[in-house]
Write a protein that holds these residues in place. Structure first.
Motif, short mmCIF file in Angstrom:
data_model
loop_
_atom_site.label_atom_id
_atom_site.label_comp_id
_atom_site.label_asym_id
_atom_site.label_seq_id
_atom_site.Cartn_x
_atom_site.Cartn_y
_atom_site.Cartn_z
N VAL A 196 37.90 31.16 40.89
CA VAL A 196 37.60 32.39 40.13
C VAL A 196 37.12 33.79 40.58
CG1 VAL A 196 35.36 32.43 38.86
CG2 VAL A 196 36.54 30.04 39.44
N GLY A 197 36.87 33.91 41.36
CA GLY A 197 36.29 35.10 42.36
C GLY A 197 37.77 36.10 42.01
N PHE A 198 39.00 35.11 42.49
CA PHE A 198 39.83 35.97 42.31
C PHE A 198 40.81 36.55 40.54
CE2 PHE A 198 41.69 35.39 46.88
CZ PHE A 198 42.06 36.23 47.15
N ALA A 199 39.82 35.22 40.27
CA ALA A 199 39.85 35.84 38.25
C ALA A 199 39.86 36.56 38.46
CB ALA A 199 40.29 34.56 37.82
N TYR A 200 38.38 36.95 38.74
CA TYR A 200 37.42 37.92 38.05
C TYR A 200 37.93 39.35 38.59
CZ TYR A 200 33.28 40.16 37.14
OH TYR A 200 31.87 41.40 36.90
N MET A 201 38.39 39.15 39.86
CA MET A 201 39.24 40.44 40.23
C MET A 201 39.88 41.22 39.69
SD MET A 201 38.20 40.38 44.57
CE MET A 201 38.39 39.14 44.92
N VAL A 202 40.61 40.28 39.27
CA VAL A 202 41.89 40.41 38.39
C VAL A 202 41.47 41.06 37.19
CG1 VAL A 202 44.06 39.82 37.75
CG2 VAL A 202 43.73 39.33 39.57
N THR A 203 41.15 40.14 36.52
CA THR A 203 40.42 39.84 34.98
C THR A 203 39.45 40.94 35.17
OG1 THR A 203 39.73 38.28 34.57
CG2 THR A 203 38.81 39.58 32.71
N SER A 204 38.93 41.75 35.27
CA SER A 204 37.61 43.39 35.45
C SER A 204 38.69 44.19 35.08
CB SER A 204 36.17 43.24 36.48
OG SER A 204 35.89 43.97 36.77
N PRO A 205 39.14 44.26 36.42
CA PRO A 205 40.24 45.86 36.51
C PRO A 205 41.01 46.31 35.00
CG PRO A 205 40.93 44.96 37.98
CD PRO A 205 39.47 43.71 37.38
N ILE A 206 41.53 45.65 34.75
CA ILE A 206 42.28 45.19 33.10
C ILE A 206 41.44 45.19 31.89
CG2 ILE A 206 44.12 43.62 32.05
CD1 ILE A 206 44.86 42.24 33.76
N PHE A 263 42.35 32.66 30.48
CA PHE A 263 43.74 33.05 30.78
C PHE A 263 44.76 32.92 31.77
CE2 PHE A 263 48.13 35.62 30.77
CZ PHE A 263 49.26 34.66 30.12
N ILE A 264 43.56 34.55 32.04
CA ILE A 264 43.94 34.88 34.11
C ILE A 264 43.42 33.38 34.67
CG2 ILE A 264 43.16 35.94 36.25
CD1 ILE A 264 43.61 38.10 33.69
N MET A 265 42.72 32.85 34.38
CA MET A 265 41.55 32.01 35.40
C MET A 265 42.74 30.92 35.22
SD MET A 265 39.22 30.85 37.17
CE MET A 265 39.70 29.24 38.16
N PHE A 266 43.18 30.43 34.26
CA PHE A 266 44.00 28.62 33.88
C PHE A 266 45.27 28.89 35.10
CE2 PHE A 266 46.04 29.55 29.81
CZ PHE A 266 47.58 29.57 29.93
N ILE A 267 45.96 30.12 34.98
CA ILE A 267 47.24 31.52 35.70
C ILE A 267 46.64 30.60 36.97
CG2 ILE A 267 48.83 32.53 36.38
CD1 ILE A 267 48.95 31.71 34.05
N ALA A 268 45.72 31.21 38.02
CA ALA A 268 45.03 30.68 38.91
C ALA A 268 44.73 30.00 39.20
CB ALA A 268 43.56 31.39 39.34
N SER A 269 44.77 28.21 38.22
CA SER A 269 44.08 27.12 38.27
C SER A 269 46.32 26.09 38.89
CB SER A 269 43.81 26.66 37.12
OG SER A 269 44.15 26.46 36.50
N LEU A 270 46.82 27.03 38.35
CA LEU A 270 48.42 26.13 38.37
C LEU A 270 49.15 26.89 39.40
CD1 LEU A 270 48.81 26.77 34.43
CD2 LEU A 270 48.24 24.91 35.53
N THR A 271 48.65 28.47 40.36
CA THR A 271 49.34 28.83 40.94
C THR A 271 48.26 28.63 41.88
OG1 THR A 271 48.01 31.38 40.14
CG2 THR A 271 50.44 30.36 39.50
N LEU A 272 47.33 29.49 41.71
CA LEU A 272 46.39 29.74 43.44
C LEU A 272 45.50 28.60 44.18
CD1 LEU A 272 45.48 31.94 45.50
CD2 LEU A 272 43.45 32.44 43.60
N VAL A 273 45.03 27.59 42.95
CA VAL A 273 44.18 26.32 43.11
C VAL A 273 45.24 25.14 44.15
CG1 VAL A 273 43.14 24.44 42.25
CG2 VAL A 273 42.99 26.89 41.76
N PRO A 274 47.32 24.97 44.17
CA PRO A 274 47.63 24.47 44.50
C PRO A 274 47.92 25.40 45.87
CG PRO A 274 48.06 24.88 42.20
CD PRO A 274 47.15 26.08 42.49
N ALA A 275 48.24 26.73 45.96
CA ALA A 275 48.69 26.13 47.36
C ALA A 275 47.56 26.61 48.18
CB ALA A 275 48.37 28.69 46.74
N LEU A 276 46.01 26.89 47.71
CA LEU A 276 44.65 26.61 48.49
C LEU A 276 44.74 24.74 49.30
CD1 LEU A 276 42.02 28.56 46.20
CD2 LEU A 276 43.91 29.34 48.81
#
Length: 743
Positions: free
Chosen positions: A231-241, A339-352
C-alpha cells in the motif's frame, strides 16, 4: 506447475522477484523526485457548481451590477456579557478605520463604522447591548489559506488596538470581551483547517489500525508488514501522478478527497493483498515447494483480484458523469489509486511473498504434514497427527437450511433498510463542525442576539425594464422573511433592482433552501403583474442559501444518473466474468439491499446514538458508489471459489467448501476495511464521521451477513439455475460422459 508457467515467473521467479521489487522502488523514487506530491497541489476553494447554475449566474450579476456588496463576507462577532462599553465600541470603530486605511491580505472592503456617531452605532447593537456584528469583505477569488492570512492580520491589528486578544477569550466568559469570525469566510477557514489537520492524523491512525488488526488476526509480524509495504508503494506512486495531473490542470484535488483516498487505499488495498496471501497460505499446507505453491496461488487468485479491482475502478470512474464538483473531483484520485493498488497486489505482493517464502507467516509457518513429521523427528518429538481441515459451520448451515438462512437475513437486512426511509438530510456545512469552532460559536451568538438570517442574506435581483414593481412589499409579506433591505440600482443597468433579504431562520437549513423556488416565484409574479414578459430570465437570487439549493438539485440529478450507470457497469463486468445472468442478478440485488441496510443502520447510530438531526446530503451517493463496488469484491472472491470447485464436486459441496475456504480471509479483510473507514469517525468533521460510520456499517453487513449467509443460501436454492444461461453439468454426469467417451 512449472516455474515458467503463467505470469508468475515474470513477477515472482528466482530473479524476477528482485527485479519486480526494484522496478517499484525506482518508479516510486523517480516519480517522487520529478513530480509534486498530491498534497502540495490541493485546491480547497474549487467551485462545485457550473456556470449554468442559477446561483452562479446570480453571483456574476451581483458582482457586475452591485460592486459595493461585492466580496465574500467575514462577520466579526463582538460580545461582552452585560453590554459593550463605550471604550470597546470606540476601539471597534478604530479597527475599522485602520482596516479601511491599511487593508489586510485579500480584503476588499469594510463597513466604515468609524464614520458613524457613537450613539448611531449603539443602535446596531443587540437588544441587550452585548453584541455587535462587524462585516468585512474579502476577494471572491481568495482561497482559504489567503483568507486565513487576512484574518490573522486582523487579529494582530485587534491586539494592537485593544491591548489584548478578544479572539482567545472564551465565548461564554462574562468578564471580558470576546470576538469570533463567522460567515462564509470564517466557515471556509475552519473547514480547510479541520480537513488539513485531519490528513496526518488520519494517515497515522489508519496505518496503526491496519497493522494492529493484521497482527491480531494473523499473529505474524512479517505478514502484517507485507500489505503495508504494498500500500505504501501504491501511495508513493499514486501521489506524484495525481500531483502532476493537478499541476497540469487536468484534475482538481482537495483535502477531503485526499483523506478518503488514503483510507480507501489502506482498506481496499489490504483486502487485495490478503486475497493473494490467504490463497498462498492454504496451498502451503499441501504443497512442499514454495515456488509451486506461490504460482498456484497467483493463478488461483489473480482473476478474482483483477475482477474486483476493475469493478471498483469502473464504479469510481462513473463519478466523472457528475456535474457537482465535489463528486467529480473524487473520480480520478479514487479510481487511479485503486488501479495502481491492485496492480501492486498482482506484482509486488507475489514478489514479496517469493522473497520471504514460508517465513512470511512466521512464527505460525504453514507446512505440509510430511514436513511437520520430519521437523518433529529432528527435534526428537513424536510425529504430529495429520492436519484436519475444519469444516465451516456456516457452509454446512447454508446448504442444509438455505430457506431458513435466507428468511433470517432478509428480515434483518430488510428491517434495517426500512429505517433508511426516515433519514433527514442537510447541506449545512456549519452544522458538521465541532461546537467549539470559531465560525460555529459566532453563528450561535448571532442566532441568539439577532436573526440567524443576518449570517447569510439572499440578494433578490430583478430586471424591471423601467417598470415599477411592488416586490419589496411582497417579500416583506413572506412569513419566512425577517427583513428586506432598501432597493439598490444596478451600476451598469439601472433597470436591475436588488433587495437584500434576511430569513427568520437558519439560512443554511433545508427549510430555508426550500424557500428559494418560492422567492423566485414571488419575484416573477411581481414582474408579471407589472406587465413584463419573459420573467424567468429577469430574476436572479444570489447568496449561500440559493447556492445550497442548487447543490441539492445538482446532487439529485447526479444520483439519478450515477446510480443506474454504476449498477449497469458492475452488471456488465459480472456478466463477462461469471457468464450467468441469474448469478449476476442476485449478486447485484444483495449488494443493493445491503446498501439500504447500511443507510438504515447508519441512521440509527448517527441519529439515535450520536444525536444528529440530519446527515449531509452528499453521503448517500458517496456511500452507494463505495459500498456497491467494494461489496461486490467479497461476492466475487467467494463466488469465484464456488465456481471453480463445482467443476470437481457436487454443487452443495462446492458451496460448503467455497464458503469455508474464503470465510476467514473475507472476514479479516472486511474487519480491516470497516476499521479503516471507521477511523474517519474519529475526526472532528461530521461529514467524514457520518460517511465513515455508514460505509463501515455496510462493509460489516456484507462481511457477516450478505457474503457468508445470504449469497450462498440463494446459490443453494437456485442450484443449476444459478449458472443460467450457462450449462451446469453435475460431477456424476461428467464422470459418465468420460466413461462413454473411453468405450
Amino acid at each position: 506447475m512449472q516455474e515458467g508457467s503463467g505470469y508468475g515467473r515474470w513477477v515472482a521467479g528466482k530473479r524476477s522477484k528482485w527485479i519486480t521489487l526494484l522496478v517499484w522502488i525506482i518508479i516510486a523514487v523517480v516519480l517522487g523526485v520529478v513530480w509534486p506530491a498530491v498534497g502540495d497541489r490541493e485546491t480547497n476553494n474549487a467551485q462545485d457548481l457550473s456556470e449554468s447554475k442559477p446561483s452562479v449566474q446570480a453571483a456574476a450579476v451581483a458582482e457586475k451590477e452591485f460592486p459595493g456588496g461585492e466580496g465574500v463576507p467575514a462577520l466579526i462577532v463582538w460580545r461582552q456579557a452585560g453590554g459593550l462599553t463605550d471604550e470597546q465600541i470606540e476601539n471597534i470603530q478604530a479597527l475599522t478605520e485602520r482596516l479601511d486605511q491599511d487593508p489586510v491580505e485579500q480584503q476588499q472592503s469594510v463597513v466604515p463604522l468609524y464614520q458613524l456617531p457613537l450613539q448611531a452605532l449603539k443602535g446596531q447593537l443587540s437588544e441587550d447591548g452585548s453584541t455587535l456584528v462587524m462585516p468585512l469583505f474579502f476577494n471572491q477569488e481568495a482561497d482559504s489559506s489567503q483568507l486565513k492570512e487576512g484574518i490573522e492580520a486582523l487579529e494582530q491589528k485587534t491586539k494592537d488596538i485593544f491591548g489584548s486578544d478578544p479572539f482567545d477569550v472564551a465565548i461564554d466568559d462574562a468578564s471580558a470581551l470576546s470576538a469570533r469570525v463567522t460567515g462564509p469566510v470564517g466557515i471556509s477557514i475552519d473547514a480547510s483547517g479541520l480537513f488539513s489537520s485531519a490528513d496526518v492524523s488520519l494517515l497515522i491512525a489508519t496505518v496503526v489500525l491496519v497493522l494492529v488488526l493484521l497482527l491480531l488476526i494473523y499473529r505474524s509480524p512479517v505478514l502484517a508488514i507485507i500489505p503495508i509495504i504494498a500500500v505504501g508503494f501504491a501511495y508513493m506512486v499514486t501521489s506524484p501522478i495525481l500531483g502532476f495531473m493537478a499541476d497540469q490542470g487536468w484534475i482538481t484535488v482537495d483535502a477531503q478527497s485526499i483523506s478518503i483516498m488514503t483510507v480507501l487505499l489502506f482498506g481496499a488495498g489490504t483486502d487485495y493483498c490478503l486475497f493473494m496471501i490467504s490463497r498462498f497460505r492454504q496451498i502451503l499446507y499441501h504443497e512442499p515447494d514454495k515456488k509451486k505453491a506461490l504460482f498456484q496461488a497467483i493463478t488461483g487468485s489473480s482473476g478474482a483480484i483483477a475482477m474486483s479491482g476493475f469493478t471498483v475502478v469502473a464504479a469510481l470512474l462513473v463519478l466523472l458523469f457528475a456535474e457537482y464538483g465535489a463528486y467529480h473531483r473524487f473520480a480520478v484520485p479514487f479510481s487511479l489509486s485503486i488501479f495502481i493498488m491492485f496492480i501492486a497486489s498482482l506484482t509486488l505482493v507475489p514478489a514479496l511473498l517469493a522473497i520471504f517464502g514460508r517465513g512470511s507467516f512466521y512464527p505460525f509457518v504453514p507446512r505440509t504434514h510430511d514436513m511437520e513429521v520430519e521437523r518433529a523427528k529432528k527435534k526428537g518429538k513424536p510425529a504430529p497427527a495429520p492436519r484436519k481441515i475444519k469444516e465451516s459451520w456456516i457452509g454446512r448451515i447454508v446448504v442444509t437450511k438455505p430457506w431458513t438462512v435466507l428468511a433470517i437475513t432478509l428480515v434483518l437486512l430488510g428491517g434495517l433498510a426500512a429505517f433508511s426511509s426516515q433519514i433527514k438530510f442537510t447541506y449545512d456545512l456549519l452544522s458538521s463542525f465541532p461546537e467549539n469552532v470559531s465560525s460555529r460559536e459566532g453563528f450561535k451568538v448571532i442566532g441568539e442576539q439577532f436573526s440567524e438570517g443576518e449570517l447569510a442574506p439572499a440578494k433578490v435581483m430583478i430586471d424591471t425594464e423601467g417598470s415599477e414593481t411592488d416586490l419589496k412589499q411582497r417579500l416583506e409579506s413572506l412569513d419566512y422573511v425577517s427583513k428586506v433591505g432598501e432597493a439598490q440600482q444596478g451600476a451598469e443597468n439601472a433597470n436591475i433592482t436588488a433587495y437584500d433579504v434576511e430569513f427568520n431562520l437558519n439560512p443554511y437549513s433545508m427549510e430555508a433552501m426550500q424557500h428559494i423556488p418560492d422567492l423566485r416565484a414571488t419575484a416573477e409574479q411581481a414582474l408579471t403583474d407589472a406587465g413584463i414578459t419573459g420573467v424567468d430570465s429577469h430574476v436572479w437570487i444570489d447568496g449561500q442559501t440559493a447556492e445550497q439549493y442548487d447543490i441539492e438539485v445538482t446532487g439529485e440529478r447526479d444520483a439519478s444518473i450515477i446510480i443506474p450507470v454504476v449498477i449497469g457497469m458492475i452488471t456488465l463486468l459480472l456478466l463477462l466474468y461469471l457468464r450467468s445472468v441469474v448469478a449476476t442478478a442476485y449478486l447485484i440485488a444483495t449488494v443493493v439491499l445491503s446498501y439500504f441496510s447500511a443507510l438504515g443502520l447508519g441512521w440509527l447510530i448517527i441519529h439515535y446514538g450520536l444525536g444528529a438531526d440530519a446527515i449531509q446530503g452528499a453521503i448517500p451517493l458517496y456511500s452507494f458508489v463505495f459500498l456497491v463496488a467494494l461489496g461486490e469484491d467479497y461476492n466475487i472472491f467467494m463466488i469465484s471459489s464456488i465456481w471453480q470447485k463445482r467443476k470437481t464436486m457436487p454443487l452443495r459441496q462446492a458451496i460448503k467448501e467455497g464458503v469455508g475456504e474464503t470465510g476467514s480471509v473475507i472476514t479479516s479483510a472486511g474487519l480491516i476495511l470497516a476499521g479503516t473507514f471507521a477511523v474517519l469517525a474519529t475526526l472532528p468533521i461530521q461529514v467524514l464521521v457520518q460517511f465513515g460510520i455508514i460505509t463501515a456499517a455496510g462493509v460489516l453487513l456484507d462481511t457477516f451477513l450478505v457474503r457468508p449467509f445470504m449469497v450462498p443460501a440463494i446459490t443453494t436454492l437456485l442450484g443449476k439455475w444459478a449458472f443460467w444461461p450457462g450449462k451446469y453439468v453435475p460431477v456424476a454426469e461428467k464422470s459418465e460422459e468420460k466413461q462413454n467417451q473411453s468405450m
